[in-house]
Design a protein around this motif. Sequence first.
Motif, short mmCIF file in Angstrom:
data_model
loop_
_atom_site.label_atom_id
_atom_site.label_comp_id
_atom_site.label_asym_id
_atom_site.label_seq_id
_atom_site.Cartn_x
_atom_site.Cartn_y
_atom_site.Cartn_z
N GLY A 71 0.84 -1.20 0.00
CA GLY A 71 0.00 0.00 0.00
C GLY A 71 0.87 1.24 0.00
N GLN A 72 0.21 2.37 -0.25
CA GLN A 72 0.99 3.60 -0.25
C GLN A 72 1.40 3.98 1.17
OE1 GLN A 72 -0.81 6.93 -2.47
NE2 GLN A 72 0.41 6.06 -4.13
N ASP A 73 0.72 3.42 2.18
CA ASP A 73 1.10 3.69 3.56
C ASP A 73 2.32 2.89 3.97
OD1 ASP A 73 -0.13 1.32 3.32
OD2 ASP A 73 -1.44 1.51 5.06
N GLY A 74 2.85 2.04 3.09
CA GLY A 74 4.06 1.32 3.41
C GLY A 74 3.85 -0.09 3.91
N THR A 75 2.60 -0.53 4.03
CA THR A 75 2.41 -1.92 4.47
C THR A 75 2.57 -2.87 3.28
OG1 THR A 75 0.09 -1.47 4.27
CG2 THR A 75 0.94 -1.72 6.50
N VAL A 76 3.18 -3.99 3.59
CA VAL A 76 3.31 -5.07 2.60
C VAL A 76 2.52 -6.24 3.13
CG1 VAL A 76 4.90 -6.61 1.42
CG2 VAL A 76 5.59 -4.28 1.91
N LYS A 77 1.65 -6.81 2.28
CA LYS A 77 0.84 -7.95 2.73
C LYS A 77 1.03 -9.11 1.77
CE LYS A 77 -2.77 -5.28 4.96
NZ LYS A 77 -4.19 -5.02 5.07
N ILE A 78 1.06 -10.29 2.35
CA ILE A 78 1.12 -11.52 1.55
C ILE A 78 -0.23 -12.20 1.67
CG2 ILE A 78 2.37 -13.68 1.17
CD1 ILE A 78 4.24 -11.35 1.06
N TRP A 79 -0.80 -12.57 0.54
CA TRP A 79 -2.13 -13.18 0.51
C TRP A 79 -2.03 -14.59 -0.06
CZ3 TRP A 79 -6.06 -10.09 2.37
CH2 TRP A 79 -5.80 -8.72 2.46
N ASP A 80 -2.91 -15.45 0.51
CA ASP A 80 -3.06 -16.79 -0.06
C ASP A 80 -4.22 -16.72 -1.04
OD1 ASP A 80 -3.47 -19.40 -0.68
OD2 ASP A 80 -3.16 -20.14 1.37
N CYS A 81 -3.97 -17.00 -2.32
CA CYS A 81 -5.01 -16.83 -3.33
C CYS A 81 -6.09 -17.89 -3.22
CB CYS A 81 -4.41 -16.85 -4.73
SG CYS A 81 -3.37 -15.47 -5.06
#
Lengths: 453, 452
Positions: B307-317
């Motif tokens: 995100g532009q707020d700097g969070t990185v997320k990993i998702w299970d599709c």
Amino acid sequence: MVRISVLQHAPSSHLPARPGDPTPTSRNLDPLLHPFARARERTRAVNAAKIERIFAKPFVAALGGHGEAVETMARRPESLTVVASGGWDGALVVHDLSQKSAVMHIEAAHKGKISGICFADEHRLLSCGVDRNIKLWDTRQVDENGTGPSETTKPLSIFPGKSAFNSIDHHRSDPLFATASTTVQVWDETKSAPISNLTFPTSTETVTALRFNLSESSVLASIGSDRTFTLYDIRTGKAERRVIMQMRSNALSWSPTFPTSVLLASEDHNLYTFDVRSLNQPTQIYKGHVAAVTSCDWSPTGLEFVSGGWDRTVRVWKEGVGTHPEVYHTKRMQRVTSTLFTADSRFVLSGSDDGNVRMWKARASEKLGVIDTRERAAIEYRDSLKERWKFDPEVSRISRTRHVPQPVYKAAQLKRTMLEARRVKEERRRKHTRAGENKPKAERKKVVITEQS
Amino acid sequence: MDALFAKADAIAPVSKRRKTANHDTKRKPLPKPGSGEDHTLDSVASRTALPKSLRPTEPEPENLPKYGHIANKKLRTQLTRQSAHNARLKALVKDAEMLLTEEGGLMEVEGEMEKTWRVGQSEVSKAAGQQAAQGRKEWTLDGGPYRSRYSRNGRHLAIVGKQGHVATFDWQTGTLHSELQLQETCRDITFLHDQSHYAVAQKKPTRLEFLPYHWLLVSVGNPGYLKYQDTSTGQIVVEHRTKLGACKTMCQNMHNAVIHLGHQNGTVTLWTPNLPHPAVRLLAHLGPVASVSVDPSTGGRYMATAGQDGTVKIWDCRNWKGAVRQWSARGGDAELEWSQKGALAVATGGSVNVYTKPAIQTPFPAHVSPPLYLTHPIPHRPLTSVRFCPFEDILTVGHSTGLSSILVPGAGEANFDSTEADPFENKKARREREVKGLLDKVCHSAPPHVGF
């Protein structure tokens, strides 16, 4: 200590060592490196099916020489190219298939139509006609040394009969031949009168065709106009079995690989294979023609056979597969009266009412001529793809669809409607009357009325 | 007549009853040749056998399904033979792994107190071989922040500067294929089916992707329309209205050709050409989505978003209920990219961080960053693109003064397949691949390949 190694490919193992060498290829079968492998293979299978249809050009040649319908054909034993044909105008032609020309042409071999021909051996040819004569011919050309017959238009010998002949077949090894007229007669080549008459005790039929068994050469099969199929043994001189069917058969042919299997081309638009060990029902019904089937012949491999019909089509069937035959037709081909497989099983011959003998490929999309290794490999790959994806709706639709002439298409449509109406009526009858109490009769059991022995 | 029947019986006895499953079990087994029970079989067996080339070289595979319930004998034989053939094929594929000769890169520490991220690029390039060390490169270029894209075989690189400088070249030999000054804002570049064709996002589109097996060029722009253009025919085959405004991030899943879009309102949507609405709509971030990437090493099972707020997320599709793992990267919006072997590069602020596989994909409740594998500072903000080079341990970062390539040991797949993508292919092979690729073009309207 940190252990570090960075991936690098050795160019020596991936580039050709010398200019002109083939580039080395490397494979990795990890499925992650092959996205959409199945989808791409399906596309390839669809393309393979389309390519097969695009290159399906079965017609090879038309061989002339007859003024009227070609009634009968026979191939020379131990020859791939020589085929004889007899027509309604009494002309007898021996064709060379590789040259696409006539080797021998006798204008009036018989008065009226030639109803049957067969080769007695390598060079001698027997023909019979409605003029009540059987004639023995020498098909050799006259050469400079004079080894051939002095005059090809004269028969070597004539066997006079009592009534018009319908069919003739020669014994495999002995100098005997059998003819079909009102009875089945067995002749010796050296005697001018028949040596025996074979008939079923209660028979009043006209025998329309007969064939010697290819394995057990004393067994003879015939079909008659009173809807019968009869088996004889010429050693006992008796008819062994007889079967009466719903409709009469027009032609018969013994399987070259399975000794007891016989193919009948029936008037009711179907072909039947019978195992003569159990004659109460056919082993397979072949449905596809939309008019009477007039002729049939097995491929020498015993895996395919060809049939020609009153509906002006030639169909090539696979043994044991009762539907979707390969269909051949042309604009000018009339009712097909005789068909023949060549001895190398690569070609099919059809003789029709328009007086032409036509040569077709047995596999419509086969390429004639030299095929190099890469092309052969591509063809084999495409074949295996088609086999693997044959249940895919699109692949099966493409490889199944055949465009047929409008009369044939309309006739098939009409036939389908009629059969469907008949089926619905029968279903309703069974539902609302006592006829529904017992099981419906299987299609195969309806073919044979009685079996006599 | 009896002699005829005997001959036929020797080949195939006439079947009196229909073969069924229970009838089958009662049947007497056929006599073995040589046992003296069947004289015909004995006489034939000595002369008849499958030719050696046709005989299976290995014994029958075990645990094959029995098709006893199938009455049709011919079909049963065919099914049995087919399943044996398939089992043999599987075993052969497993055997073929032994033939993978190339070894991938790696970086390992021995003691617990040592960390791989402390190793700098100078040390890595010193340890790398002469050939591999060439991957460490700096391109200083004018013309704004640069974006880059590698061709599918990893041999060619396309770069585009914001102010319109476009170049494609073979980065190993340094051969320049083309160089253009477009005098216009350019936002993205992608190679088409091979290095001879590429597409540049000028004027309207903001992001481009090329689906190589469908021959579709996918573009999305500020109006929020997702367009699929067939590059073999030139037609726009389908156009989807996303209804989510301007879109500045896009990536594709190589394994099912699904397009992932990140939007200004924080949603991530998944698109296929045959659906007019997104297949999946996911609220991933509270602010705009800055970057999306899909993991190719697990067949597209994991997706990373920033995100532009700097969070990185990993998702299970497979399960969209919450992120597998999330952390905040310092320095605002991040650029993300997964490598072939599953290393995740995150470029934020003034540095590129690389994380590796088991840690980033294991669920972890706390919002802390996974163990760092490698880090590299780049003092030229902003960092606008990160791209891993296929079949090499190279990461190319685009920034305001050009591009930098760094070495990331263990990022690339070592063993390539020549039929798919070959870094060493010659002109003839490229031409052949183009024709074959066109013939094998997958129809875009076919249902997508489901399953990870």
